[in-house]
Design an enzyme around this catalytic site. Sequence first.
Site, short mmCIF file in Angstrom:
data_model
loop_
_atom_site.label_atom_id
_atom_site.label_comp_id
_atom_site.label_asym_id
_atom_site.label_seq_id
_atom_site.Cartn_x
_atom_site.Cartn_y
_atom_site.Cartn_z
N HIS A 118 0.79 -1.24 0.00
CA HIS A 118 0.00 0.00 0.00
C HIS A 118 0.82 1.29 0.00
O HIS A 118 0.26 2.37 0.08
CB HIS A 118 -0.96 0.02 1.19
CG HIS A 118 -2.20 -0.79 0.95
ND1 HIS A 118 -2.19 -2.16 0.93
CD2 HIS A 118 -3.47 -0.43 0.69
CE1 HIS A 118 -3.41 -2.60 0.68
NE2 HIS A 118 -4.22 -1.58 0.53
N CYS A 181 -8.18 0.67 6.69
CA CYS A 181 -8.38 -0.09 5.45
C CYS A 181 -7.92 -1.54 5.62
O CYS A 181 -6.76 -1.80 5.95
CB CYS A 181 -7.60 0.59 4.34
SG CYS A 181 -7.89 -0.13 2.75
N VAL A 186 0.51 -5.47 7.40
CA VAL A 186 1.07 -5.21 8.73
C VAL A 186 2.51 -4.68 8.65
O VAL A 186 2.90 -3.78 9.39
CB VAL A 186 1.01 -6.52 9.56
CG1 VAL A 186 1.97 -6.49 10.75
CG2 VAL A 186 -0.42 -6.77 10.03
N GLY A 187 3.31 -5.20 7.71
CA GLY A 187 4.74 -4.87 7.65
C GLY A 187 5.01 -3.39 7.47
O GLY A 187 5.72 -2.76 8.26
N GLY A 188 4.44 -2.80 6.43
CA GLY A 188 4.66 -1.38 6.18
C GLY A 188 3.90 -0.53 7.19
O GLY A 188 4.42 0.48 7.67
N HIS A 189 2.70 -0.96 7.52
CA HIS A 189 1.84 -0.17 8.38
C HIS A 189 2.45 0.04 9.76
O HIS A 189 2.54 1.17 10.24
CB HIS A 189 0.48 -0.86 8.51
CG HIS A 189 -0.54 -0.10 9.29
ND1 HIS A 189 -1.11 1.05 8.83
CD2 HIS A 189 -1.08 -0.32 10.52
CE1 HIS A 189 -1.98 1.51 9.73
NE2 HIS A 189 -1.97 0.69 10.76
N TYR A 195 -1.71 4.34 12.32
CA TYR A 195 -2.71 4.85 13.26
C TYR A 195 -4.09 4.43 12.80
O TYR A 195 -4.30 4.08 11.64
CB TYR A 195 -2.66 6.38 13.34
CG TYR A 195 -3.40 7.03 12.20
CD1 TYR A 195 -2.80 7.16 10.95
CD2 TYR A 195 -4.72 7.44 12.35
CE1 TYR A 195 -3.50 7.70 9.89
CE2 TYR A 195 -5.43 7.99 11.28
CZ TYR A 195 -4.81 8.12 10.06
OH TYR A 195 -5.50 8.64 9.00
N ASN A 483 3.84 7.17 6.81
CA ASN A 483 2.95 6.21 6.15
C ASN A 483 2.11 6.85 5.05
O ASN A 483 1.47 6.14 4.27
CB ASN A 483 2.04 5.52 7.16
CG ASN A 483 2.59 4.17 7.57
OD1 ASN A 483 3.55 3.68 6.98
ND2 ASN A 483 2.00 3.57 8.59
N TYR A 484 2.11 8.18 4.97
CA TYR A 484 1.50 8.83 3.81
C TYR A 484 2.63 9.24 2.88
O TYR A 484 2.84 10.42 2.58
CB TYR A 484 0.65 10.04 4.23
CG TYR A 484 -0.64 9.63 4.92
CD1 TYR A 484 -1.09 8.32 4.87
CD2 TYR A 484 -1.41 10.57 5.60
CE1 TYR A 484 -2.27 7.94 5.49
CE2 TYR A 484 -2.61 10.19 6.22
CZ TYR A 484 -3.03 8.88 6.16
OH TYR A 484 -4.20 8.51 6.76
C1 LIG Z 1 -6.30 2.45 1.11
C2 LIG Z 1 -5.27 2.84 2.13
C3 LIG Z 1 -5.68 3.14 3.43
C4 LIG Z 1 -4.76 3.47 4.42
N1 LIG Z 1 -5.19 3.74 5.68
C5 LIG Z 1 -4.28 4.00 6.64
C6 LIG Z 1 -4.68 4.22 7.99
O1 LIG Z 1 -5.86 4.17 8.32
N2 LIG Z 1 -3.72 4.48 8.90
C7 LIG Z 1 -2.40 4.53 8.56
O2 LIG Z 1 -1.55 4.73 9.42
N3 LIG Z 1 -2.01 4.35 7.29
C8 LIG Z 1 -2.91 4.08 6.34
N4 LIG Z 1 -2.47 3.87 5.07
C9 LIG Z 1 -1.04 3.95 4.78
C10 LIG Z 1 -0.37 2.63 5.10
O3 LIG Z 1 -0.27 2.47 6.50
C11 LIG Z 1 1.04 2.63 4.53
O4 LIG Z 1 0.97 2.76 3.14
C12 LIG Z 1 1.78 1.36 4.90
O5 LIG Z 1 3.16 1.57 4.74
C13 LIG Z 1 1.33 0.19 4.07
O6 LIG Z 1 1.90 -1.00 4.51
P1 LIG Z 1 2.00 -2.20 3.45
O7 LIG Z 1 2.70 -3.32 4.11
O8 LIG Z 1 0.66 -2.46 2.87
O9 LIG Z 1 2.85 -1.50 2.32
P2 LIG Z 1 4.15 -1.84 1.49
O10 LIG Z 1 3.98 -1.04 0.24
O11 LIG Z 1 4.35 -3.29 1.35
O12 LIG Z 1 5.31 -1.23 2.37
C14 LIG Z 1 5.42 0.13 2.71
C15 LIG Z 1 6.87 0.46 3.10
O13 LIG Z 1 7.30 -0.39 4.15
C16 LIG Z 1 8.38 -1.23 3.73
N5 LIG Z 1 8.13 -2.58 4.22
C17 LIG Z 1 7.04 -3.34 3.97
N6 LIG Z 1 7.15 -4.51 4.60
C18 LIG Z 1 8.33 -4.51 5.25
C19 LIG Z 1 9.00 -5.46 6.06
N7 LIG Z 1 8.45 -6.66 6.29
N8 LIG Z 1 10.21 -5.14 6.56
C20 LIG Z 1 10.76 -3.95 6.29
N9 LIG Z 1 10.17 -3.00 5.53
C21 LIG Z 1 8.96 -3.28 5.01
C22 LIG Z 1 8.33 -1.17 2.22
O14 LIG Z 1 9.58 -1.49 1.66
C23 LIG Z 1 7.87 0.23 1.97
O15 LIG Z 1 8.95 1.12 2.14
C24 LIG Z 1 -3.39 3.54 4.07
C25 LIG Z 1 -2.98 3.25 2.78
C26 LIG Z 1 -3.89 2.91 1.80
C27 LIG Z 1 -3.43 2.61 0.40
#
Ligand SMILES: Cc1cc2nc3c(=O)[nH]c(=O)nc-3n(C[C@H](O)[C@H](O)[C@H](O)COP(=O)(O)OP(=O)(O)OC[C@H]3O[C@@H](n4cnc5c(N)ncnc54)[C@H](O)[C@@H]3O)c2cc1C
Length: 541
Positions: A118, A181, A186-189, A195, A483-484
Amino acid sequence: MIESLRISCFHLSLTIFLLVLLHVSYALVTSDSVYDTFLHCLQKHTNESDQVSNIIYAQTNANYSTVLRNYIRNARFNTSSTRKPLLIVTPSLESQVGATVVCSQTIGIQLRIRSGGHDFEGISYVSYNAPFIILDMFNFKSITVDTDDESVWVQVGATLGELYYSIWEKSKVHGFPAGVCSTVGVGGHISGGGYGTMMRKFGLTIDNVLDAKIVDVNGNVLDRKSMGEDLFWAIRGGGGASFGVVLSYKLKLVPVPETVSVFSFETILDRNTMTTDIVYRWQEVAPNIDNALFMRLHLKPVNSMVRKREKTIIASIMALYLGKAKQLISLLEEEFPELDLKKNDCTEMSWIDSVLWWNGFAVGTSPHALLNRNLNSAGFLKRKSDYIQKLISKDGLEWVFKKMIESGKTGLALSPYGGRMSQISASETPFPHRAGNLYKIEYSVNWEEEGEEAEKNYITQIRRLYSYMTPFVSKNPRSAFLNYRDLDIGISSNDENSYEDGKVYGLKYFNDNFYRLVKVKTAVDPHNFFRNEQSIPTLPK
Ligand SMILES: Cc1cc2nc3c(=O)[nH]c(=O)nc-3n(C[C@H](O)[C@H](O)[C@H](O)COP(=O)(O)OP(=O)(O)OC[C@H]3O[C@@H](n4cnc5c(N)ncnc54)[C@H](O)[C@@H]3O)c2cc1C
Ligand SMILES: *[C@@H]1O[C@H](CO)[C@@H](O)[C@H](O)[C@H]1NC(C)=O
Ligand SMILES: *[C@@H]1O[C@H](CO)[C@@H](O)[C@H](O)[C@H]1NC(C)=O
Ligand SMILES: *[C@@H]1O[C@H](CO)[C@@H](O)[C@H](O)[C@H]1NC(C)=O
């Protein structure tokens, strides 16, 4: 407004007809030779040698595109001109993650780590300036809830929806304060300081992390004890991707009442003369009211129904109260009478149903819906963020409304802080935006038209609105939420200037915590293997 939430979570792009030309501009490394070398290396470094060929996807593999697209969550990075990974590695064992980290260094190609995909700028699966391999963690999805210990171990490839569902299966009086959402990973979030709607009561995800497992640059698996408190601090808000590959987090469950209440409220500027007053009052009330109440405010340009061909602003509130409707009503009667909310306007439900409600599902939808990963679905989008530390005056708000209408369709989502957020010190975790911040603004624009022209127009309009907001938002630095992800606020090319480059975006995301992050980075990854456009730099030599 529920509609707009749906768009952000489950937006299905229109069918796009594109010539899929997979091309890698670095002629030096062909995907095939990289594949062979990488596979041999992986076999050497794992015990499951007969299995590893199943976890590597070269560009010639028939399933490469499917695996790549499954966790693309922004259609801007699903075009023929987007740089594609040489390989995608999809481990399901810890040893395979360690071997992937070691072997990527052996062959000298950088890794992109993807959990839920995400990232708003796609940097978990796109590299803007160099060949790369994706380490795709979607198979790491186990969730072990321990209600006696009130904790849960969750692997990084699990989604927030799966986490909430697993907690709900075991207990109706526990929850976890993470994002809205359900398909977010969990990893990126969590590593980025996620939050959600319970942050005013319990703080951020990272304020409720007890332990973690990470693979370091040498391929070793470390837990909190063996990684030490500095690294454990860094991966709670500093972003995981600068430090290693997070495998899992141990989280502290929080108590939720059996009955919670939600409501939504809307007012339209050109139909209700009180609209500006209500938005103004929201600024005073939402960050200061009882921390069991979270009221998010959305502002969006819409077509006027009063004056044809003109636009106006709709202001809507979505709210979660950790308690019964009766108490919520008396709280609002006292502190926010302008809303004139009645008991009928509120819906009582279980906590898990409130999670579904925030995701835009109809009341009564089964919690199973939270398990749907909605693979390979994305719209085009751009996000930016800001922090508000001083109330915007009514005149200021009206000027903002005017500029929003002028700019186009960019919306603003205002999330109130205060409560627990203000009690935690700014250096407790890398996430620094605590006391003193009234609310955070998320700028968001979504579109469906493909092509560079459309992208340019929408990105220009969101940047323009961001620029108009300058007088009202935090300064020196103008803060932003990791995270944004927003590459507009600075990028690093990871060359000899990486420290100075990193300072530009690093101070915005982390304020002074940036300096401690640099120290941790220098200690755990001195050669900067774990890097991306906005990673934490090492100290200059
Ligand atoms: C529809 C939508 C709704 C959202 N709502 C919220 C919200 O309510 N609250 C909020 O705080 N944020 C929200 N976000 C933002 C979201 O928290 C961040 O985009 C978050 O980084 C996504 O995590 P991911 O694992 O899905 O993303 P990814 O794209 O997989 O990772 C994001 C970043 O983290 C790194 N990363 C991922 N996994 C790992 C790992 N295992 N070890 C080390 N680094 C890693 C990636 O390399 C990248 O830099 C939202 C985003 C979207 C698209
Ligand atoms: C392989 O297995 C042996 C014996 O079980 C163990 O000592 C070794 O660390 C393992 N190697 C890897 C790379 O997992
Ligand atoms: C692609 O995926 C399908 C279904 O998941 C599987 O049956 C097939 O063997 C895969 N092909 C390759 C080349 O991996
Ligand atoms: C990516 O584009 C292809 C068409 O080129 C489309 O089939 C697919 O659904 C898109 N996926 C995402 C996540 O945008």
